[in-house]
Design a protein around this motif. Structure first.
Motif, PDB file in Angstrom:
ATOM      1  N   ASP A 293     -12.914  57.015  77.854  1.00 44.82           N
ATOM      2  CA  ASP A 293     -13.351  56.135  76.772  1.00 44.82           C
ATOM      3  C   ASP A 293     -12.199  56.162  75.783  1.00 44.82           C
ATOM      4  OD1 ASP A 293     -14.347  54.906  74.508  1.00 44.82           O
ATOM      5  OD2 ASP A 293     -16.231  56.027  74.484  1.00 44.82           O
TER       6      ASP A 293
ATOM      7  N   PHE B   8     -16.849  48.639  71.205  1.00 40.92           N
ATOM      8  CA  PHE B   8     -17.794  48.494  72.313  1.00 40.92           C
ATOM      9  C   PHE B   8     -19.193  48.246  71.789  1.00 40.92           C
ATOM     10  CE2 PHE B   8     -16.134  49.391  76.531  1.00 40.92           C
ATOM     11  CZ  PHE B   8     -17.198  49.012  77.331  1.00 40.92           C
TER      12      PHE B   8
ATOM     13  N   PRO C  11     -21.384  55.685  71.667  1.00 41.47           N
ATOM     14  CA  PRO C  11     -20.493  56.706  72.224  1.00 41.47           C
ATOM     15  C   PRO C  11     -21.254  57.569  73.227  1.00 41.47           C
ATOM     16  CG  PRO C  11     -20.215  56.550  69.847  1.00 41.47           C
ATOM     17  CD  PRO C  11     -21.400  55.690  70.202  1.00 41.47           C
TER      18      PRO C  11
ATOM     19  N   SER D  16     -21.762  55.747  79.647  1.00 43.12           N
ATOM     20  CA  SER D  16     -20.764  55.655  80.725  1.00 43.12           C
ATOM     21  C   SER D  16     -20.166  54.271  80.861  1.00 43.12           C
ATOM     22  CB  SER D  16     -21.374  56.104  82.049  1.00 43.12           C
ATOM     23  OG  SER D  16     -22.418  55.239  82.439  1.00 43.12           O
ATOM     24  N   LYS D  17     -20.838  53.221  80.372  1.00 42.99           N
ATOM     25  CA  LYS D  17     -20.251  51.887  80.508  1.00 42.99           C
ATOM     26  C   LYS D  17     -19.060  51.678  79.576  1.00 42.99           C
ATOM     27  CE  LYS D  17     -23.796  49.439  77.819  1.00 42.99           C
ATOM     28  NZ  LYS D  17     -24.778  48.373  77.973  1.00 42.99           N
ATOM     29  N   ARG D  18     -18.798  52.638  78.704  1.00 47.05           N
ATOM     30  CA  ARG D  18     -17.605  52.600  77.847  1.00 47.05           C
ATOM     31  C   ARG D  18     -16.365  53.101  78.590  1.00 47.05           C
ATOM     32  NH1 ARG D  18     -18.681  52.770  71.970  1.00 47.05           N
ATOM     33  NH2 ARG D  18     -16.601  53.677  71.847  1.00 47.05           N
ATOM     34  N   LEU D  19     -16.551  53.683  79.771  1.00 50.79           N
ATOM     35  CA  LEU D  19     -15.449  54.278  80.524  1.00 50.79           C
ATOM     36  C   LEU D  19     -14.665  53.228  81.312  1.00 50.79           C
ATOM     37  CD1 LEU D  19     -17.313  57.397  81.953  1.00 50.79           C
ATOM     38  CD2 LEU D  19     -15.851  57.287  79.908  1.00 50.79           C
TER      39      LEU D  19
ATOM     40  N   ALA E  69      -7.790  51.274  80.876  1.00 47.00           N
ATOM     41  CA  ALA E  69      -8.209  51.521  79.496  1.00 47.00           C
ATOM     42  C   ALA E  69      -7.053  51.288  78.523  1.00 47.00           C
ATOM     43  CB  ALA E  69      -8.745  52.945  79.366  1.00 47.00           C
TER      44      ALA E  69
END
Length: 189
Positions: free
Chosen positions: A26, A31, A35, A38-41, A47
């Motif tokens: 992340d 986003f 925080p 997992s969809k922020r990964l 990235a």
């Protein structure tokens, strides 16, 4: 995964059920998710490119937000409801960590075709390739990709390939059908 960044992932070329990308991070891009979600990964190189892309859009006064990055096989299985916008488990690029869905406040952070007509959507279509991304499911190519038009879904493929695909108008499926690609002597990789 050899040639991970140029790999074709679709119904005919699925990822293994147990595939989890190495180096998921992340990186702190804006986003529409809390925080720790997992969809922020995203995969590390993806990235970094996404951070550069979003930072450039911010310098142009725009508000791009990540909506969905990495999605595990099991999460994809939960989401798969038969909608043409939700890929079957193993066939989603989100499982690779190389795909990112983006949106903006003008469309309430939703993943809708209207995004394409926002300043953010227009900017993304014009500039994604400068950061190594392609608009993966373009309008008019649904018969080739097997996926409806998604102006919000970008896929990291490296700058040289993104530039080539954008200039030629080819999809990743069409690229993988090129004779020189099948011979594995393509200089773009």
């Amino acid at each position: 995964m050899s040639n991970m960044y140029t790999r074709l992932i679709n119904q005919q070329h699925p990822l293994p059920e147990g595939y989890i990308p190495e180096h998921l991070v992340d990186i702190g891009i804006p986003f529409d998710a809390l925080p720790g979600d997992s969809k922020r990964l995203l995969e590390m190189k993806t990235a970094r490119a996404a951070l550069r892309l979003i930072s450039a859009s911010q310098r142009d006064g725009l508000s791009l937000y990540g909506v969905s990055g990495y999605r595990s096989y099991s999460r994809q299985k939960q989401l798969c409801t038969g909608s043409p916008y939700v890929a079957a488990p193993g066939t989603s690029e989100h499982q690779s960590g190389l795909a990112l869905d983006l949106s903006c406040p003008a469309v309430r952070m939703e993943l809708v075709e209207e995004f394409a007509h926002t300043p953010e959507g227009i900017w993304l279509a014009r500039n994604a390739s400068l950061f190594g991304f392609i608009l993966r499911y373009p309008k008019g190519k649904e018969d080739i990709t097997g996926v409806p038009y998604e102006p919000w879904h970008i896929r990291y493929v490296t700058k040289p390939l993104a530039t080539y695909l954008t200039l030629t108008g080819l999809t990743l499926e069409e690229y993988h059908q090129l004779p020189q690609h099948r011979k594995s002597d393509n200089p773009i990789q």
